[in-house]
Motif scaffolding. Structure first.
Motif, PDB file in Angstrom:
ATOM      1  N   GLY A  23      42.000  41.363  33.441  1.00  0.00           N
ATOM      2  CA  GLY A  23      42.917  41.515  34.556  1.00  0.00           C
ATOM      3  C   GLY A  23      42.248  41.232  35.878  1.00  0.00           C
ATOM      4  N   PRO A  24      43.043  40.896  36.892  1.00  0.00           N
ATOM      5  CA  PRO A  24      42.473  40.583  38.201  1.00  0.00           C
ATOM      6  C   PRO A  24      41.573  41.681  38.739  1.00  0.00           C
ATOM      7  N   ALA A  55      47.512  34.504  32.115  1.00  0.00           N
ATOM      8  CA  ALA A  55      47.820  35.449  33.192  1.00  0.00           C
ATOM      9  C   ALA A  55      46.708  35.450  34.238  1.00  0.00           C
ATOM     10  N   LEU A  56      45.468  35.377  33.776  1.00  0.00           N
ATOM     11  CA  LEU A  56      44.333  35.333  34.696  1.00  0.00           C
ATOM     12  C   LEU A  56      44.366  34.059  35.540  1.00  0.00           C
ATOM     13  N   THR A  63      44.352  43.654  29.915  1.00  0.00           N
ATOM     14  CA  THR A  63      44.011  44.492  31.064  1.00  0.00           C
ATOM     15  C   THR A  63      42.521  44.767  31.089  1.00  0.00           C
ATOM     16  N   GLU A 105      46.949  32.065  36.131  1.00  0.00           N
ATOM     17  CA  GLU A 105      48.109  32.057  37.027  1.00  0.00           C
ATOM     18  C   GLU A 105      47.875  32.932  38.257  1.00  0.00           C
ATOM     19  N   HIS A 106      47.152  34.044  38.081  1.00  0.00           N
ATOM     20  CA  HIS A 106      46.863  34.923  39.214  1.00  0.00           C
ATOM     21  C   HIS A 106      46.011  34.220  40.259  1.00  0.00           C
ATOM     22  N   TRP A 107      45.043  33.405  39.808  1.00  0.00           N
ATOM     23  CA  TRP A 107      44.114  32.763  40.738  1.00  0.00           C
ATOM     24  C   TRP A 107      44.482  31.319  41.059  1.00  0.00           C
TER      25      TRP A 107
END
Length: 325
Positions: free
Chosen positions: A112-113, A141-142, A108, A144-146
């Motif tokens: 995080g985004p 996670a980063l 986080t 995959e978000h973008w």
């Protein structure tokens, strides 16, 4: 296509490379594959931000000064000590690594985004940080978000001593491949991941996972790239007197990303990349070329005694010069 000024967000480790050769005192160089890529991008004039970890120690201060001297924006979570690697060079300048490294980037805030000031145009990940837990989960996670909104590039930069069992490593690497638009690997990476398989066959299989382009470096034999549309480009290496091979693949990656961001065609991208790698191996440590040095070499001017680049050729016609790149 990104604009000439589009920045790249690089995510991954910094490592203090302790270079050791017989009969010579140890030399400490700033290193770590993602850090080298960020530094190489900045040296080429491409804005780069590095999301990483650094310790409050002499090696951490050395690496931060090094990166910032080229213009890299460093965003680092603090860890107890900066990772290090003993790099032992043989008589040909080939490197063997012994690591003291962890990767625990928090999930986080920093990664995080909401921790990014603006959406990234391009993200590069790779090496230890993309497959080593617990920090690899934050990296993925980063990404995959973008995914689908930023151009993603990946270099596995395999370090067998840190990869665990081969089957698990292949699964982790292929997950990153599937999230990426551009993947670069060395023939040595592929030989460890897929023993006995031809690099061309692996490149084709990786393309089926989702990337638009897979590039493979072949050391003295240059490099090739294949595309999802069926394109195949092969470029010979640039003959050069080797100081050591530290950072050559990272310089290749940085030049490839920079060239693609400016809209160069694939043969031009590979030519720039193998030339940048050749300039790097001709001097000690991970010391990639500046934009001016690379431009001079590509224009046919000898840079510090290095041999200029050759023009790319088709796969059927590419010469096979024994050299390094």
């Amino acid at each position: 296509m990104t604009s000439p000024a589009s920045p790249v967000l690089v995510v991954g480790e910094c490592v203090a490379d302790i270079v050791r050769t017989d009969g010579a005192p140890d030399r400490v160089h700033p290193g770590g594959s993602p850090a080298n890529v960020a530094y190489g991008l900045a040296r080429l004039g491409r804005p780069a931000t590095l999301l990483t970890e650094l310790g409050p120690d002499a090696n951490g201060r050395l690496i931060r000064r090094h990166l910032e001297s080229a213009g890299v924006r460093v965003r680092a979570a603090e860890v107890a000590r900066t990772p290090s690697a003993v790099v032992e060079l043989d008589g040909r300048g080939q490197a063997q690594y012994t690591f003291d490294i962890g990767w625990t980037l928090p999930p986080t805030g920093l990664t995080g985004p909401t921790g990014l000031a603006e959406p990234p145009a391009a993200i590069h990940l790779g090496s230890i940080a993309a497959v080593t837990e617990p920090g690899a989960a934050s990296v993925l996670a980063l990404v995959e978000h973008w995914h689908g909104r930023a151009r993603i590039s990946y270099d596995p930069n395999v370090r067998p001593a840190l990869m665990g069992d081969r089957a698990g490593a292949v699964r982790r690497v292929e997950r990153c491949v599937a999230l990426s638009d551009l993947v670069k690997a060395s023939d040595e990476d592929l030989a460890w991941l897929y023993p006995g398989e031809r690099p061309e066959a692996v490149a084709e299989r990786w393309l089926s996972l989702g990337p638009s382009t897979v590039a493979v470096t072949l050391g003295a034999q240059g490099a090739f790239a294949r595309t999802a549309e069926g394109g195949h480009v092969e470029v010979a290496a640039v003959p050069v007197r080797v100081a050591d091979t530290v950072g050559a693949g990272d310089s290749f990656m940085a030049a490839l990303l920079d060239a693609r961001a400016t809209g160069a065609d694939l043969p031009g991208c590979l030519t720039r990349a193998v030339t940048a790698a050749a300039l790097t191996v001709a001097r000690p440590g991970a010391n990639p070329p500046s934009a001016a040095e690379l431009a001079a070499a590509l224009a046919g001017t000898r840079v510090d005694g290095r041999v200029p680049a050759r023009e790319p050729s088709s796969a059927a016609e590419a010469p096979r010069t024994r050299s390094t790149g």
